[in-house]
Design a protein around this motif. Structure first.
Motif, PDB file in Angstrom:
ATOM      1  N   GLY A  64       0.857  -1.329  -0.236  1.00  0.00           N
ATOM      2  CA  GLY A  64      -0.378   0.043   0.105  1.00  0.00           C
ATOM      3  C   GLY A  64       0.784   0.885  -0.430  1.00  0.00           C
ATOM      4  O   GLY A  64       0.020   1.952  -0.035  1.00  0.00           O
ATOM      5  N   GLU A  65       2.195   1.017  -0.128  1.00  0.00           N
ATOM      6  CA  GLU A  65       2.853   2.404   0.022  1.00  0.00           C
ATOM      7  C   GLU A  65       2.562   2.836  -1.163  1.00  0.00           C
ATOM      8  O   GLU A  65       2.373   4.657  -0.932  1.00  0.00           O
ATOM      9  N   PHE A  66       2.661   3.127  -2.105  1.00  0.00           N
ATOM     10  CA  PHE A  66       2.515   4.214  -3.430  1.00  0.00           C
ATOM     11  C   PHE A  66       0.584   4.437  -3.074  1.00  0.00           C
ATOM     12  O   PHE A  66       1.028   5.966  -3.407  1.00  0.00           O
ATOM     13  N   ALA A  67       0.109   3.319  -2.874  1.00  0.00           N
ATOM     14  CA  ALA A  67      -1.270   4.038  -3.411  1.00  0.00           C
ATOM     15  C   ALA A  67      -1.316   5.143  -1.794  1.00  0.00           C
ATOM     16  O   ALA A  67      -2.320   6.252  -2.238  1.00  0.00           O
ATOM     17  N   TYR A  68      -0.530   4.762  -1.289  1.00  0.00           N
ATOM     18  CA  TYR A  68      -0.918   5.754   0.196  1.00  0.00           C
ATOM     19  C   TYR A  68      -0.423   6.293  -0.176  1.00  0.00           C
ATOM     20  O   TYR A  68      -0.719   8.063   0.270  1.00  0.00           O
ATOM     21  N   LEU A  69       0.862   6.964  -0.676  1.00  0.00           N
ATOM     22  CA  LEU A  69       1.132   8.226  -1.421  1.00  0.00           C
ATOM     23  C   LEU A  69       0.147   9.457  -1.917  1.00  0.00           C
ATOM     24  O   LEU A  69      -0.005  10.570  -1.866  1.00  0.00           O
ATOM     25  N   LEU A  70       0.059   8.573  -3.521  1.00  0.00           N
ATOM     26  CA  LEU A  70      -0.926   9.419  -3.455  1.00  0.00           C
ATOM     27  C   LEU A  70      -2.333  10.183  -3.054  1.00  0.00           C
ATOM     28  O   LEU A  70      -3.101  10.687  -3.504  1.00  0.00           O
ATOM     29  N   LYS A  71      -2.566   8.598  -2.100  1.00  0.00           N
ATOM     30  CA  LYS A  71      -3.921  10.064  -1.120  1.00  0.00           C
ATOM     31  C   LYS A  71      -3.740  10.955  -0.502  1.00  0.00           C
ATOM     32  O   LYS A  71      -4.166  11.232  -0.542  1.00  0.00           O
ATOM     33  N   SER A  72      -2.120  10.419  -0.184  1.00  0.00           N
ATOM     34  CA  SER A  72      -1.858  11.944   0.722  1.00  0.00           C
ATOM     35  C   SER A  72      -1.551  13.092   0.124  1.00  0.00           C
ATOM     36  O   SER A  72      -1.522  13.831   0.971  1.00  0.00           O
ATOM     37  N   LEU A  73      -1.651  12.615  -1.479  1.00  0.00           N
ATOM     38  CA  LEU A  73      -1.246  13.915  -2.273  1.00  0.00           C
ATOM     39  C   LEU A  73      -2.405  14.416  -3.112  1.00  0.00           C
ATOM     40  O   LEU A  73      -2.416  15.306  -3.436  1.00  0.00           O
ATOM     41  N   GLY A  85      -2.482 -11.125   3.245  1.00  0.00           N
ATOM     42  CA  GLY A  85      -1.672 -10.391   4.330  1.00  0.00           C
ATOM     43  C   GLY A  85      -1.456  -9.071   4.236  1.00  0.00           C
ATOM     44  O   GLY A  85      -1.333  -7.945   4.747  1.00  0.00           O
ATOM     45  N   TYR A  86      -0.949  -8.569   2.903  1.00  0.00           N
ATOM     46  CA  TYR A  86      -0.239  -7.639   2.407  1.00  0.00           C
ATOM     47  C   TYR A  86      -1.670  -6.397   2.594  1.00  0.00           C
ATOM     48  O   TYR A  86      -1.581  -4.897   2.093  1.00  0.00           O
ATOM     49  N   ALA A  87      -2.905  -6.944   1.459  1.00  0.00           N
ATOM     50  CA  ALA A  87      -3.824  -6.284   1.390  1.00  0.00           C
ATOM     51  C   ALA A  87      -4.252  -5.514   2.918  1.00  0.00           C
ATOM     52  O   ALA A  87      -4.833  -4.296   3.248  1.00  0.00           O
ATOM     53  N   GLU A  88      -4.698  -6.396   3.611  1.00  0.00           N
ATOM     54  CA  GLU A  88      -4.659  -6.179   5.519  1.00  0.00           C
ATOM     55  C   GLU A  88      -3.673  -5.209   5.522  1.00  0.00           C
ATOM     56  O   GLU A  88      -4.563  -4.202   6.120  1.00  0.00           O
ATOM     57  N   HIS A  89      -2.744  -5.427   5.269  1.00  0.00           N
ATOM     58  CA  HIS A  89      -1.961  -4.883   6.321  1.00  0.00           C
ATOM     59  C   HIS A  89      -2.465  -3.225   5.376  1.00  0.00           C
ATOM     60  O   HIS A  89      -2.031  -1.863   5.798  1.00  0.00           O
ATOM     61  N   SER A  90      -2.743  -3.145   4.035  1.00  0.00           N
ATOM     62  CA  SER A  90      -2.773  -1.326   3.537  1.00  0.00           C
ATOM     63  C   SER A  90      -3.795  -0.718   4.137  1.00  0.00           C
ATOM     64  O   SER A  90      -3.630  -0.231   4.294  1.00  0.00           O
ATOM     65  N   VAL A  91      -5.176  -2.159   4.202  1.00  0.00           N
ATOM     66  CA  VAL A  91      -6.145  -0.988   4.881  1.00  0.00           C
ATOM     67  C   VAL A  91      -5.827  -0.840   6.444  1.00  0.00           C
ATOM     68  O   VAL A  91      -6.242   0.391   7.111  1.00  0.00           O
ATOM     69  N   ALA A  92      -5.564  -1.851   7.072  1.00  0.00           N
ATOM     70  CA  ALA A  92      -5.024  -1.426   8.552  1.00  0.00           C
ATOM     71  C   ALA A  92      -4.087   0.155   8.603  1.00  0.00           C
ATOM     72  O   ALA A  92      -4.753   0.929   9.609  1.00  0.00           O
ATOM     73  N   TYR A  94      -2.685   2.271   6.519  1.00  0.00           N
ATOM     74  CA  TYR A  94      -3.153   2.940   5.641  1.00  0.00           C
ATOM     75  C   TYR A  94      -4.754   3.281   5.305  1.00  0.00           C
ATOM     76  O   TYR A  94      -4.728   4.729   4.832  1.00  0.00           O
ATOM     77  N   GLY A  95      -5.758   3.234   5.797  1.00  0.00           N
ATOM     78  CA  GLY A  95      -7.438   3.050   5.727  1.00  0.00           C
ATOM     79  C   GLY A  95      -7.136   2.820   4.090  1.00  0.00           C
ATOM     80  O   GLY A  95      -8.121   4.127   3.987  1.00  0.00           O
ATOM     81  N   LEU A  96      -6.763   2.672   3.017  1.00  0.00           N
ATOM     82  CA  LEU A  96      -6.834   2.426   1.935  1.00  0.00           C
ATOM     83  C   LEU A  96      -8.226   1.961   1.584  1.00  0.00           C
ATOM     84  O   LEU A  96      -8.563   0.718   2.127  1.00  0.00           O
ATOM     85  N   ASN A  97      -9.023   2.742   0.623  1.00  0.00           N
ATOM     86  CA  ASN A  97     -10.208   1.890  -0.333  1.00  0.00           C
ATOM     87  C   ASN A  97      -9.326   0.746  -1.499  1.00  0.00           C
ATOM     88  O   ASN A  97      -9.121   0.837  -2.205  1.00  0.00           O
ATOM     89  N   LEU A  98      -9.576  -0.112  -0.930  1.00  0.00           N
ATOM     90  CA  LEU A  98      -9.108  -1.400  -0.993  1.00  0.00           C
ATOM     91  C   LEU A  98     -10.157  -3.054  -1.424  1.00  0.00           C
ATOM     92  O   LEU A  98     -10.843  -2.986  -0.357  1.00  0.00           O
ATOM     93  N   GLN A  99      -9.719  -3.212  -2.230  1.00  0.00           N
ATOM     94  CA  GLN A  99     -10.762  -4.514  -2.750  1.00  0.00           C
ATOM     95  C   GLN A  99      -9.752  -5.569  -2.382  1.00  0.00           C
ATOM     96  O   GLN A  99      -8.450  -5.995  -3.000  1.00  0.00           O
ATOM     97  N   ILE A 100      -9.960  -6.433  -1.778  1.00  0.00           N
ATOM     98  CA  ILE A 100      -8.858  -8.331  -1.519  1.00  0.00           C
ATOM     99  C   ILE A 100      -9.449  -8.832  -2.699  1.00  0.00           C
ATOM    100  O   ILE A 100     -10.610  -9.447  -2.723  1.00  0.00           O
ATOM    101  N   GLY A 101      -8.558  -9.453  -3.385  1.00  0.00           N
ATOM    102  CA  GLY A 101      -8.916  -9.520  -4.888  1.00  0.00           C
ATOM    103  C   GLY A 101      -7.818  -9.374  -6.115  1.00  0.00           C
ATOM    104  O   GLY A 101      -6.804  -9.062  -6.058  1.00  0.00           O
TER     105      GLY A 101
END
Length: 175
Positions: A64-73, A85-92, A94-101
């Motif tokens: 989620g680091e790239f997505a979080y950077l764009l969101k923060s901008l 595992g990585y998707a759940e980390h991204s949501v927890a 960085y608070g990303l709007n993310l679908q797991i799949g």
């Protein structure tokens, strides 16, 4: 087109890929730092495309680091990541709007995105042509698709090769 695979791609990318590749189910501090640096490099490649706030879909969001950077901008960021595992980390984290799949199964509205990014993901898909067609449908009429895949030719004469769990090799030239 039905092709044989050396493994069940769905299960592999949902559960085993990160463990096999990075020896972890969720990102470690080392992986987060490295991914943050990669996020900055990727942003530098496309920042000229992001003049205003855009609605962006990041395919293969990873940690989620790239997505979080764009969101923060200030961009309206959506993502999809098959590895739980990585998707759940991204949501927890960085608070990303993310679908797991998988993008092939994602629930997105057509013509919704100004920009779609897919960094080092297309070569892992079962049907790259179908994925590209789906991404085309998700783009707004003047939307931009950003695709980056590894250049496997650069490893042809080296002893050490990159992690080789790619389902396909993609070769093209752009003029």
């Amino acid at each position: 087109m039905e092709r044989p695979f050396p493994h069940d791609p769905r299960h592999f990318y949902e559960e085993d890929y990160r463990v096999d590749y990075k020896n972890t189910y969720t990102p470690t501090s080392k992986h987060i730092l490295r991914a943050g640096k990669v996020a900055l490099t990727r942003y530098s490649k496309i920042k000229h495309l992001l003049v205003d706030q855009q609605t962006i879909l990041d395919v293969g969001t990873g940690g989620g680091e790239f997505a979080y950077l764009l969101k923060s901008l200030g961009h309206d960021l959506h993502g999809i990541e098959p590895n739980k595992g990585y998707a759940e980390h991204s949501v927890a984290e960085y608070g990303l709007n993310l679908q797991i799949g998988f993008i092939q199964d994602g629930q997105f509205n057509n013509e919704s995105y100004d920009v779609i990014t897919i960094w080092h993901v297309l070569e892992h898909t079962e049907d790259p042509c179908f994925v590209l067609s789906k991404l085309h449908d998700l783009l707004k009429p003047q939307g931009i698709l950003v695709v980056e895949v590894p250049m496997l030719k650069r490893y042809a004469n080296r002893r050490k090769v990159p992690f080789m769990k790619h389902i396909c090799s993609i070769s093209m030239s752009i003029r």
